[in-house]
Design a protein around this motif. Structure first.
Motif, mmCIF file in Angstrom:
data_model
loop_
_atom_site.group_PDB
_atom_site.id
_atom_site.type_symbol
_atom_site.label_atom_id
_atom_site.label_comp_id
_atom_site.label_asym_id
_atom_site.label_seq_id
_atom_site.Cartn_x
_atom_site.Cartn_y
_atom_site.Cartn_z
ATOM 1 N N THR A 197 0.832 -1.209 0.000
ATOM 2 C CA THR A 197 0.000 0.000 0.000
ATOM 3 C C THR A 197 0.863 1.255 0.000
ATOM 4 O OG1 THR A 197 -1.778 -1.141 1.178
ATOM 5 C CG2 THR A 197 -1.793 1.261 1.222
ATOM 6 N N TRP A 198 0.641 2.092 -1.011
ATOM 7 C CA TRP A 198 1.255 3.421 -1.090
ATOM 8 C C TRP A 198 0.198 4.421 -0.635
ATOM 9 C CZ3 TRP A 198 6.282 4.420 -3.165
ATOM 10 C CH2 TRP A 198 6.942 3.271 -3.628
ATOM 11 N N SER A 199 0.600 5.376 0.208
ATOM 12 C CA SER A 199 -0.367 6.282 0.829
ATOM 13 C C SER A 199 0.037 7.739 0.628
ATOM 14 C CB SER A 199 -0.466 6.006 2.341
ATOM 15 O OG SER A 199 -0.838 4.656 2.578
ATOM 16 N N VAL A 200 -0.958 8.576 0.374
ATOM 17 C CA VAL A 200 -0.767 10.023 0.295
ATOM 18 C C VAL A 200 -1.601 10.662 1.406
ATOM 19 C CG1 VAL A 200 -1.495 12.050 -1.013
ATOM 20 C CG2 VAL A 200 -0.066 10.330 -2.094
ATOM 21 N N TYR A 201 -0.920 11.461 2.236
ATOM 22 C CA TYR A 201 -1.566 12.201 3.314
ATOM 23 C C TYR A 201 -1.592 13.682 2.928
ATOM 24 C CZ TYR A 201 -0.766 7.996 6.154
ATOM 25 O OH TYR A 201 -0.754 6.713 6.645
ATOM 26 N N VAL A 202 -2.788 14.274 2.878
ATOM 27 C CA VAL A 202 -2.949 15.679 2.505
ATOM 28 C C VAL A 202 -3.489 16.448 3.711
ATOM 29 C CG1 VAL A 202 -4.095 17.322 0.978
ATOM 30 C CG2 VAL A 202 -3.345 15.086 0.091
ATOM 31 N N VAL A 203 -2.830 17.566 4.034
ATOM 32 C CA VAL A 203 -3.229 18.397 5.167
ATOM 33 C C VAL A 203 -3.262 19.853 4.727
ATOM 34 C CG1 VAL A 203 -2.507 19.274 7.437
ATOM 35 C CG2 VAL A 203 -2.369 16.825 6.939
ATOM 36 N N ASP A 204 -4.252 20.605 5.223
ATOM 37 C CA ASP A 204 -4.296 22.056 5.054
ATOM 38 C C ASP A 204 -3.899 22.671 6.403
ATOM 39 O OD1 ASP A 204 -5.397 24.810 5.142
ATOM 40 O OD2 ASP A 204 -6.219 24.289 3.175
ATOM 41 N N ASP A 205 -2.786 23.420 6.413
ATOM 42 C CA ASP A 205 -2.272 23.913 7.695
ATOM 43 C C ASP A 205 -2.592 25.381 7.964
ATOM 44 O OD1 ASP A 205 -0.552 25.260 6.028
ATOM 45 O OD2 ASP A 205 1.272 24.248 6.706
ATOM 46 N N GLY A 206 -3.517 25.944 7.193
ATOM 47 C CA GLY A 206 -3.914 27.332 7.449
ATOM 48 C C GLY A 206 -5.412 27.504 7.268
ATOM 49 N N ALA A 207 -6.032 28.258 8.198
ATOM 50 C CA ALA A 207 -7.487 28.413 8.175
ATOM 51 C C ALA A 207 -7.927 29.375 7.069
ATOM 52 C CB ALA A 207 -7.967 28.927 9.526
ATOM 53 N N GLY A 208 -9.134 29.168 6.588
ATOM 54 C CA GLY A 208 -9.777 30.140 5.716
ATOM 55 C C GLY A 208 -9.803 29.795 4.245
ATOM 56 N N ASP A 209 -9.019 28.830 3.790
ATOM 57 C CA ASP A 209 -8.998 28.479 2.357
ATOM 58 C C ASP A 209 -9.157 26.981 2.207
ATOM 59 O OD1 ASP A 209 -8.139 31.093 0.852
ATOM 60 O OD2 ASP A 209 -6.842 30.975 2.641
ATOM 61 N N GLN A 210 -9.665 26.554 1.080
ATOM 62 C CA GLN A 210 -9.926 25.148 0.853
ATOM 63 C C GLN A 210 -9.839 24.820 -0.625
ATOM 64 O OE1 GLN A 210 -13.746 24.679 2.642
ATOM 65 N NE2 GLN A 210 -14.837 25.715 0.993
ATOM 66 N N GLY A 211 -9.930 23.507 -0.931
ATOM 67 C CA GLY A 211 -9.838 23.088 -2.321
ATOM 68 C C GLY A 211 -9.888 21.576 -2.442
ATOM 69 N N SER A 212 -9.266 21.051 -3.492
ATOM 70 C CA SER A 212 -9.272 19.600 -3.685
ATOM 71 C C SER A 212 -8.275 19.201 -4.755
ATOM 72 C CB SER A 212 -10.668 19.110 -4.088
ATOM 73 O OG SER A 212 -10.979 19.564 -5.399
ATOM 74 N N PHE A 213 -7.917 17.938 -4.722
ATOM 75 C CA PHE A 213 -7.300 17.272 -5.866
ATOM 76 C C PHE A 213 -8.436 16.485 -6.508
ATOM 77 C CE2 PHE A 213 -3.546 17.726 -3.047
ATOM 78 C CZ PHE A 213 -2.696 18.401 -3.920
ATOM 79 N N ALA A 214 -9.097 17.091 -7.478
ATOM 80 C CA ALA A 214 -10.332 16.529 -8.003
ATOM 81 C C ALA A 214 -10.122 15.205 -8.726
ATOM 82 C CB ALA A 214 -11.000 17.532 -8.949
ATOM 83 N N GLY A 215 -8.910 14.994 -9.281
ATOM 84 C CA GLY A 215 -8.634 13.753 -10.008
ATOM 85 C C GLY A 215 -7.847 12.733 -9.216
ATOM 86 N N GLY A 216 -7.735 12.972 -7.918
ATOM 87 C CA GLY A 216 -6.974 12.016 -7.092
ATOM 88 C C GLY A 216 -5.481 12.105 -7.354
ATOM 89 N N TRP A 217 -4.827 10.963 -7.474
ATOM 90 C CA TRP A 217 -3.379 10.956 -7.668
ATOM 91 C C TRP A 217 -2.949 9.655 -8.322
ATOM 92 C CZ3 TRP A 217 0.210 7.803 -4.659
ATOM 93 C CH2 TRP A 217 -0.410 6.950 -3.735
ATOM 94 N N SER A 218 -1.743 9.635 -8.836
ATOM 95 C CA SER A 218 -1.197 8.422 -9.446
ATOM 96 C C SER A 218 0.259 8.279 -9.044
ATOM 97 C CB SER A 218 -1.339 8.456 -10.969
ATOM 98 O OG SER A 218 -0.611 9.534 -11.518
ATOM 99 N N VAL A 219 0.735 7.043 -9.057
ATOM 100 C CA VAL A 219 2.140 6.749 -8.792
ATOM 101 C C VAL A 219 2.674 5.912 -9.940
ATOM 102 C CG1 VAL A 219 1.583 4.700 -7.391
ATOM 103 C CG2 VAL A 219 3.808 5.827 -7.131
ATOM 104 N N SER A 220 3.855 6.259 -10.408
ATOM 105 C CA SER A 220 4.541 5.499 -11.460
ATOM 106 C C SER A 220 5.788 4.889 -10.839
ATOM 107 C CB SER A 220 4.908 6.409 -12.629
ATOM 108 O OG SER A 220 5.602 5.690 -13.628
ATOM 109 N N ILE A 221 5.871 3.554 -10.878
ATOM 110 C CA ILE A 221 6.956 2.825 -10.218
ATOM 111 C C ILE A 221 7.747 2.050 -11.257
ATOM 112 C CG2 ILE A 221 7.515 1.079 -8.480
ATOM 113 C CD1 ILE A 221 4.762 1.685 -7.211
#
Length: 328
Positions: free
Chosen positions: A212-236
């Motif tokens: 299992t490969w894992s991506v942890y996403v954190v927003d460290d400042g209040a007031g703004d937001q968003g997304s990675f709408a297409g998720g993510w990919s890994v090439s190995i």
């Protein structure tokens, strides 16, 4: 007369010569300590029964084992988790972590690239992203990069071979970048592993790709937001051996020194035979009138190096004896 161990003839066969050609079954060692090495054909996978036969010119004994060859992909494979990662105004993203399961790859990791897909956020500096591999290696992909809104739907690819890092100020736009970590040092809430974190994807080199490969996403400042709408990919990319072997016993062929009848005495109708052999084995005394059909007379464990058997024939017919090893 017992055949000397060194004079015994070994031969082998394969139930699937395409997977394991007979010439790829090679005997080694000498005397009573012999080995057999089996090499499958390149690019083949499947199951074959390997047989090994010992022959002294008159009698023979055989054993066999099953060899399974599992082919694994060696090269470059890209895998995508297209589920969106939502980034809140502050705190861990959803899901946390976002994961990709890798299986069926052979060899060890030689290169990793990661793409975060469809980024839209009102303040890029807030975004921290951590990549964790199956073996626990951990690398910051991006942290505290950019100011102001990101481009809409930006695709950010991270590679150690990129020309530069994400900018510290300005908008974040699609492109290929080296992993980027600007001050201050960031932490990630559980279940993310604790730091310190690397900033080179070579941290994964030499490790096993599967898991299992894992991506942890954190927003460290209040007031703004968003997304990675297409998720993510890994090439190995992996390099190394492409097949694993699973062999049932015996993968090692051991040939014992055969038991020998070293003494025969006759006393008042009783025949006494002394059999010498290896301590710890179990021997059977067998008798025959024609050297074809054999009858087991008795079985004893060899605890001292020699075993005494007795037989009292009921007729005067010709009688042949032999001692053989038998399973305990």
């Amino acid at each position: 007369m017992d055949t000397p161990v060194g004079s015994l003839t070994l031969s082998a066969g394969s139930s699937d010569p395409t997977l394991v050609p007979t010439n790829n079954i090679v005997f080694g060692g000498s005397g009573s300590n012999r080995t057999v090495t089996v090499t499958p054909a390149v690019g083949q996978s499947g199951t074959a029964t390997i047989s090994v036969t010992v022959d002294d010119g008159q009698l023979s004994a055989s054993t066999n084992f099953v060899l399974t060859v599992s082919a694994s992909f060696v090269g470059t494979r890209s895998i995508t988790n297209s589920a969106a990662i939502t980034i809140p105004s502050q705190g861990a993203g959803t899901p946390y972590p976002s994961t990709i399961s890798v299986s069926g790859m052979g060899g060890n990791v030689s290169n990793v690239t990661v793409t975060l897909r469809g980024l839209t956020h009102s303040w890029g500096d807030d975004i921290d992203v951590l990549l964790v591999g199956p073996g626990g290696q951990k690398v910051t992909l991006m942290s505290d990069a950019g100011t102001g809104p990101t481009a809409s739907g930006a695709n950010l690819t991270f590679s150690d071979g990129a020309a530069g890092m994400l900018p510290q100020t300005g908008s974040l736009v699609s492109g290929t970048y080296r992993p980027t970590d600007y001050a201050p040092t960031d932490t990630y809430p559980s279940p993310a592993p604790t730091g310190p974190y690397g900033t080179n994807l070579t941290a994964f080199n030499g490790t096993a790709p599967n898991g299992t490969w894992s991506v942890y996403v954190v927003d460290d400042g209040a007031g703004d937001q968003g997304s990675f709408a297409g998720g993510w990919s890994v090439s190995i990319t992996t390099a190394g051996a492409a097949a694993s072997l699973v062999a049932g016993p015996p993968a090692l062929v051991w040939i014992e020194n055969p038991p020998k009848i070293t003494s025969i005495t006759f006393d008042h109708g009783t025949i006494q035979l002394i059999v010498n052999g290896e301590v710890g084995l179990r021997y059977a005394l067998e008798a025959s009138r024609d050297l074809v059909n054999w009858t087991k007379l008795a079985v004893q464990d060899n605890t001292t190096g020699s075993v005494v058997f007795s037989d009292r024939p009921t007729t005067n017919a010709i009688r042949f004896y032999r001692a053989v090893s038998t399973a305990k």
